[in-house]
Design an enzyme around this catalytic site. Structure first.
Site, PDB file in Angstrom:
ATOM      1  N   ILE A 160       6.385  54.724  35.467  1.00 20.81           N
ATOM      2  CA  ILE A 160       5.872  55.378  34.250  1.00 20.81           C
ATOM      3  C   ILE A 160       6.101  54.477  33.036  1.00 20.81           C
ATOM      4  N   LYS A 213      18.811  66.020  35.020  1.00 17.64           N
ATOM      5  CA  LYS A 213      17.766  66.229  34.001  1.00 17.64           C
ATOM      6  C   LYS A 213      18.118  67.442  33.127  1.00 17.64           C
ATOM      7  N   SER A 217      11.894  66.491  33.520  1.00 21.64           N
ATOM      8  CA  SER A 217      11.070  66.760  34.708  1.00 21.64           C
ATOM      9  C   SER A 217      10.860  68.255  34.868  1.00 21.64           C
ATOM     10  N   ASP A 254      15.659  46.742  31.341  1.00 22.39           N
ATOM     11  CA  ASP A 254      15.650  47.253  32.711  1.00 22.39           C
ATOM     12  C   ASP A 254      16.620  46.410  33.523  1.00 22.39           C
ATOM     13  N   LYS A 276      15.700  58.342  40.574  1.00 20.20           N
ATOM     14  CA  LYS A 276      14.760  59.481  40.584  1.00 20.20           C
ATOM     15  C   LYS A 276      14.483  60.134  41.933  1.00 20.20           C
ATOM     16  N   THR A 330      11.294  69.675  37.386  1.00 16.28           N
ATOM     17  CA  THR A 330      12.338  70.094  38.329  1.00 16.28           C
ATOM     18  C   THR A 330      13.388  70.954  37.614  1.00 16.28           C
ATOM     19  N   LEU A 334       3.879  62.451  47.810  1.00 16.50           N
ATOM     20  CA  LEU A 334       2.600  62.646  48.494  1.00 16.50           C
ATOM     21  C   LEU A 334       1.598  61.500  48.283  1.00 16.50           C
ATOM     22  N   PHE A 378       5.282  66.769  34.973  1.00 13.18           N
ATOM     23  CA  PHE A 378       4.990  67.454  36.232  1.00 13.18           C
ATOM     24  C   PHE A 378       4.856  66.362  37.313  1.00 13.18           C
ATOM     25  N   ASN A 379       3.805  66.266  38.093  1.00 13.63           N
ATOM     26  CA  ASN A 379       3.814  65.277  39.188  1.00 13.63           C
ATOM     27  C   ASN A 379       2.968  64.053  38.824  1.00 13.63           C
ATOM     28  N   ASP A 438      22.022  46.437  32.799  1.00 12.16           N
ATOM     29  CA  ASP A 438      22.365  47.703  33.429  1.00 12.16           C
ATOM     30  C   ASP A 438      22.895  48.627  32.324  1.00 12.16           C
ATOM     31  N   TYR A 468      19.919  65.344  41.310  1.00  9.14           N
ATOM     32  CA  TYR A 468      18.920  64.724  40.427  1.00  9.14           C
ATOM     33  C   TYR A 468      18.430  65.736  39.387  1.00  9.14           C
TER      34      TYR A 468
HETATM   35  P1  NAD Z   1      11.073  54.131  38.372  1.00  9.06           P
HETATM   36  O1  NAD Z   1      12.218  54.072  39.311  1.00  9.06           O
HETATM   37  O2  NAD Z   1       9.798  53.494  38.762  1.00  9.06           O
HETATM   38  O3  NAD Z   1      11.506  53.522  36.952  1.00  9.06           O
HETATM   39  C1  NAD Z   1      12.815  53.623  36.458  1.00  9.06           C
HETATM   40  C2  NAD Z   1      13.225  52.244  35.975  1.00  9.06           C
HETATM   41  O4  NAD Z   1      14.553  52.324  35.455  1.00  9.06           O
HETATM   42  C3  NAD Z   1      13.249  51.190  37.093  1.00  9.06           C
HETATM   43  O5  NAD Z   1      12.523  50.049  36.678  1.00  9.06           O
HETATM   44  C4  NAD Z   1      14.733  50.889  37.283  1.00  9.06           C
HETATM   45  O6  NAD Z   1      14.931  49.533  37.655  1.00  9.06           O
HETATM   46  C5  NAD Z   1      15.281  51.207  35.910  1.00  9.06           C
HETATM   47  N1  NAD Z   1      16.704  51.587  35.879  1.00  9.06           N
HETATM   48  C6  NAD Z   1      17.344  52.529  36.636  1.00  9.06           C
HETATM   49  N2  NAD Z   1      18.636  52.566  36.302  1.00  9.06           N
HETATM   50  C7  NAD Z   1      18.833  51.655  35.317  1.00  9.06           C
HETATM   51  C8  NAD Z   1      19.954  51.231  34.563  1.00  9.06           C
HETATM   52  N3  NAD Z   1      21.180  51.725  34.765  1.00  9.06           N
HETATM   53  N4  NAD Z   1      19.778  50.270  33.624  1.00  9.06           N
HETATM   54  C9  NAD Z   1      18.541  49.738  33.402  1.00  9.06           C
HETATM   55  N5  NAD Z   1      17.453  50.082  34.086  1.00  9.06           N
HETATM   56  C10 NAD Z   1      17.601  51.043  35.038  1.00  9.06           C
HETATM   57  O7  NAD Z   1      10.862  55.674  38.003  1.00  9.06           O
HETATM   58  P2  NAD Z   1       9.646  56.373  37.256  1.00  9.06           P
HETATM   59  O8  NAD Z   1       8.874  57.136  38.249  1.00  9.06           O
HETATM   60  O9  NAD Z   1       8.974  55.403  36.374  1.00  9.06           O
HETATM   61  O10 NAD Z   1      10.469  57.433  36.390  1.00  9.06           O
HETATM   62  C11 NAD Z   1      10.863  57.155  35.058  1.00  9.06           C
HETATM   63  C12 NAD Z   1      11.664  58.324  34.531  1.00  9.06           C
HETATM   64  O11 NAD Z   1      10.891  59.511  34.638  1.00  9.06           O
HETATM   65  C13 NAD Z   1      12.953  58.612  35.279  1.00  9.06           C
HETATM   66  O12 NAD Z   1      13.933  59.027  34.331  1.00  9.06           O
HETATM   67  C14 NAD Z   1      12.581  59.753  36.203  1.00  9.06           C
HETATM   68  O13 NAD Z   1      13.692  60.539  36.529  1.00  9.06           O
HETATM   69  C15 NAD Z   1      11.611  60.513  35.329  1.00  9.06           C
HETATM   70  N6  NAD Z   1      10.648  61.336  36.097  1.00  9.06           N
HETATM   71  C16 NAD Z   1       9.900  60.755  37.091  1.00  9.06           C
HETATM   72  C17 NAD Z   1       8.994  61.538  37.818  1.00  9.06           C
HETATM   73  C18 NAD Z   1       8.205  60.959  38.954  1.00  9.06           C
HETATM   74  O14 NAD Z   1       7.741  61.707  39.803  1.00  9.06           O
HETATM   75  N7  NAD Z   1       7.994  59.640  39.010  1.00  9.06           N
HETATM   76  C19 NAD Z   1       8.850  62.902  37.497  1.00  9.06           C
HETATM   77  C20 NAD Z   1       9.622  63.441  36.471  1.00  9.06           C
HETATM   78  C21 NAD Z   1      10.523  62.646  35.769  1.00  9.06           C
HETATM   79  C1  WQD Z   2       4.158  67.041  46.418  1.00  6.68           C
HETATM   80  C2  WQD Z   2       3.649  68.011  47.475  1.00  6.68           C
HETATM   81  C3  WQD Z   2       5.142  68.308  49.347  1.00  6.68           C
HETATM   82  C4  WQD Z   2       4.866  64.275  50.939  1.00  6.68           C
HETATM   83  C5  WQD Z   2       9.039  65.436  43.281  1.00  6.68           C
HETATM   84  C6  WQD Z   2      10.390  65.762  42.725  1.00  6.68           C
HETATM   85  C7  WQD Z   2      10.255  66.243  41.301  1.00  6.68           C
HETATM   86  C8  WQD Z   2       9.470  65.241  40.453  1.00  6.68           C
HETATM   87  C9  WQD Z   2       8.177  64.895  41.085  1.00  6.68           C
HETATM   88  C10 WQD Z   2      11.009  63.706  39.413  1.00  6.68           C
HETATM   89  C11 WQD Z   2       4.749  68.933  48.003  1.00  6.68           C
HETATM   90  C12 WQD Z   2       3.842  67.664  49.790  1.00  6.68           C
HETATM   91  C13 WQD Z   2       4.705  65.400  50.152  1.00  6.68           C
HETATM   92  C14 WQD Z   2       4.317  64.258  52.257  1.00  6.68           C
HETATM   93  C15 WQD Z   2       3.482  66.485  51.900  1.00  6.68           C
HETATM   94  N1  WQD Z   2      10.177  64.003  40.308  1.00  6.68           N
HETATM   95  N2  WQD Z   2       4.021  66.480  50.638  1.00  6.68           N
HETATM   96  N3  WQD Z   2       3.654  65.371  52.668  1.00  6.68           N
HETATM   97  O1  WQD Z   2       8.319  67.381  45.668  1.00  6.68           O
HETATM   98  O2  WQD Z   2       6.557  68.210  44.036  1.00  6.68           O
HETATM   99  O3  WQD Z   2       8.254  66.621  43.270  1.00  6.68           O
HETATM  100  O4  WQD Z   2       8.402  64.464  42.441  1.00  6.68           O
HETATM  101  O5  WQD Z   2      11.439  64.358  38.527  1.00  6.68           O
HETATM  102  O6  WQD Z   2      11.544  66.404  40.803  1.00  6.68           O
HETATM  103  O7  WQD Z   2      10.977  66.778  43.519  1.00  6.68           O
HETATM  104  O8  WQD Z   2       6.515  65.821  44.790  1.00  6.68           O
HETATM  105  O9  WQD Z   2       5.011  64.152  45.792  1.00  6.68           O
HETATM  106  O10 WQD Z   2       7.154  64.739  47.006  1.00  6.68           O
HETATM  107  O11 WQD Z   2       5.316  66.402  46.911  1.00  6.68           O
HETATM  108  O12 WQD Z   2       2.871  67.458  52.348  1.00  6.68           O
HETATM  109  O13 WQD Z   2       4.480  63.295  53.011  1.00  6.68           O
HETATM  110  O14 WQD Z   2       3.198  67.255  48.604  1.00  6.68           O
HETATM  111  O15 WQD Z   2       5.586  69.213  50.295  1.00  6.68           O
HETATM  112  O16 WQD Z   2       4.171  70.175  48.243  1.00  6.68           O
HETATM  113  P1  WQD Z   2       7.438  67.117  44.527  1.00  6.68           P
HETATM  114  P2  WQD Z   2       6.014  65.173  46.155  1.00  6.68           P
END
Ligand code: NAD
Ligand code: WQD
Length: 340
Positions: free
Chosen positions: A12, A154, A125, A31, A85, A127, A202, A180-181, A58, A150
């Site tokens: 992201i 959050k 999130s 990062d 994450k 979550t 997914l 969201f997702n 870090d 996790y």
């Molecule tokens: P990501 O793992 O791709 O990116 C996170 C980055 O942070 C990575 O580049 C990692 O190297 C860096 N990082 C981790 N710990 C660190 C530290 N101690 N010091 C410096 N860098 C560090 O994850 P993402 O999907 O881009 O998610 C970004 C944020 O959004 C996270 O806080 C995650 O919890 C939150 N989030 C993600 C999702 C999702 O589904 N991807 C959903 C909701 C919230």
């Molecule tokens: C989506 C849907 C699965 C994989 C997670 C974290 C949440 C947030 C977003 C960070 C679900 C289904 C999945 C597969 C499947 N992250 N699925 N087969 O679980 O909604 O959310 O990511 O904050 O906190 O929990 O996302 O992409 O894993 O799943 O059927 O192989 O797809 O059951 O219904 P989820 P997901």
């Protein structure tokens, strides 16, 4: 205005850096590359047409964090993505998740206070809502007990920022964005999600299966109380999510923003089932996906989707991309990555 983007080499973060630069912000990326690759910096540079300022640090190390922030005391804002994450990993390594996700946040806020950096956007999130039955979820929907360490990090992150904002001693104004997702990739195909090992989410599992790197997708459960029996989520294009960060920053600096702490949902407001995502993928890619119905995955909830009205009205943000854009861009990214 200079913005420090922590975790900016990640999924992201990298998309957000592009949107910030396009909107005229000056970006410093921090990062430790614990879940990303140094190559991502060149790819971001290719998309924006210039090199990005990068510090490898870090942020869970308090001295290292303070030292990195000291080199950019003219920054006015921080977007804090850096965190671990993975829900299942947080269950097997809870201490690591609390140490990194909470430790890094506190180190960042401490440095922000020290160097008078007023604006913080925090990655939260959906979550935090847990297995809520109040749908669509509003920002006012109560948080339920977290179903993983996790998720707890959050909730705690939000509580910390809310409590900081209520003290006179803290000068930080913050916004927590509840994503969201997030799925999909940049339209250039240059940046996208790079999951480590077997994807738990997914969308990357779908694209890796279609690309021949996984044999078959398991659809986790078709007996939920949902229109087609498979679980429903609010998928949001990562570029739309990235632009919400720019809108949040713009809003925080405007006259309209009075509160020291605010929370916003970032979703489309539409729920899509797993089968609908698969159908969209098959439509946009022209590929037939090999999948089977499998038992439910432990810890999954049946359905969640956002009420995003408050976000739209307050920070003037709305999602532009639909589900087909999400599956289509995810597939374009996978193909480019694999040279297909
Ligand atoms: P990501 O793992 O791709 O990116 C996170 C980055 O942070 C990575 O580049 C990692 O190297 C860096 N990082 C981790 N710990 C660190 C530290 N101690 N010091 C410096 N860098 C560090 O994850 P993402 O999907 O881009 O998610 C970004 C944020 O959004 C996270 O806080 C995650 O919890 C939150 N989030 C993600 C999702 C999702 O589904 N991807 C959903 C909701 C919230
Ligand atoms: C989506 C849907 C699965 C994989 C997670 C974290 C949440 C947030 C977003 C960070 C679900 C289904 C999945 C597969 C499947 N992250 N699925 N087969 O679980 O909604 O959310 O990511 O904050 O906190 O929990 O996302 O992409 O894993 O799943 O059927 O192989 O797809 O059951 O219904 P989820 P997901």
């Amino acid at each position: 205005m200079k913005v420090i983007v922590t975790g900016g080499a990640g999924y992201i973060g990298s998309h957000t850096v592009v949107e910030l630069v396009n909107a005229g912000y000056d970006v410093v990326l921090m990062d430790d590359l614990s879940n990303s690759s140094i190559d991502m910096l060149d790819k971001i540079g290719d998309v924006i047409g210039k090199k990005i300022c990068f510090i490898k640090v870090d942020l869970s190390d308090s001295d290292a964090c303070a030292k990195a922030f000291k080199t950019h005391v003219d920054a006015k804002a921080v977007i804090h993505f850096a965190a671990f994450k993975s829900v299942p990993e947080s269950i097997s390594k809870p201490n690591e998740y609390y140490r990194n996700n909470i430790g890094s946040l506190l180190n960042v806020t401490t440095s922000m206070e020290k160097y008078d950096m007023p604006y913080l956007v925090f990655s939260s999130s959906c979550t935090v809502y847990g297995d809520t039955k109040e749908l669509p979820v509003k920002e006012s929907t109560p948080m339920l007990p977290p179903n993983s360490p996790y998720g707890h990090t959050k909730q705690l992150g939000e509580h910390i920022l809310k409590n900081l904002s209520s003290t006179l001693a803290s000068k930080i104004k913050s916004i927590a964005l509840r994503y969201f997702n997030p799925v999909g990739a940049h339209p250039s195909g240059m940046i996208g999600e790079l999951p480590n090992g077997v994807p738990g989410n997914l969308m990357p599992f779908i694209t890796q299966t279609a690309a021949g790197f996984r044999q078959q997708l398991s659809v986790f459960g078709d007996d939920y109380n949902t229109p087609d029996g498979t679980a429903v989520r609010d998928y949001i294009h990562v570029v739309d999510l990235a632009s919400a960060h720019v809108k949040a920053l713009d809003y925080m600096q405007s006259e309209k923003s009075k509160e020291k702490y605010q929370v916003f949902n970032v979703g489309t407001g539409n729920g899509s089932s797993v089968l609908e995502v698969i159908q969209s993928f098959e439509r946009t890619s022209g590929e037939k996906l090999n999948y089977k119905i499998a038992p439910r995955r432990e810890g999954d909830i049946a359905m969640i989707y956002a009420d995003a009205k408050y976000t739209m009205e307050t920070i003037n943000w709305s999602a532009k991309y639909n589900l087909d854009d999400m599956t289509g861009s995810a597939w374009a990214w996978e193909k480019k990555l694999r040279g297909l």
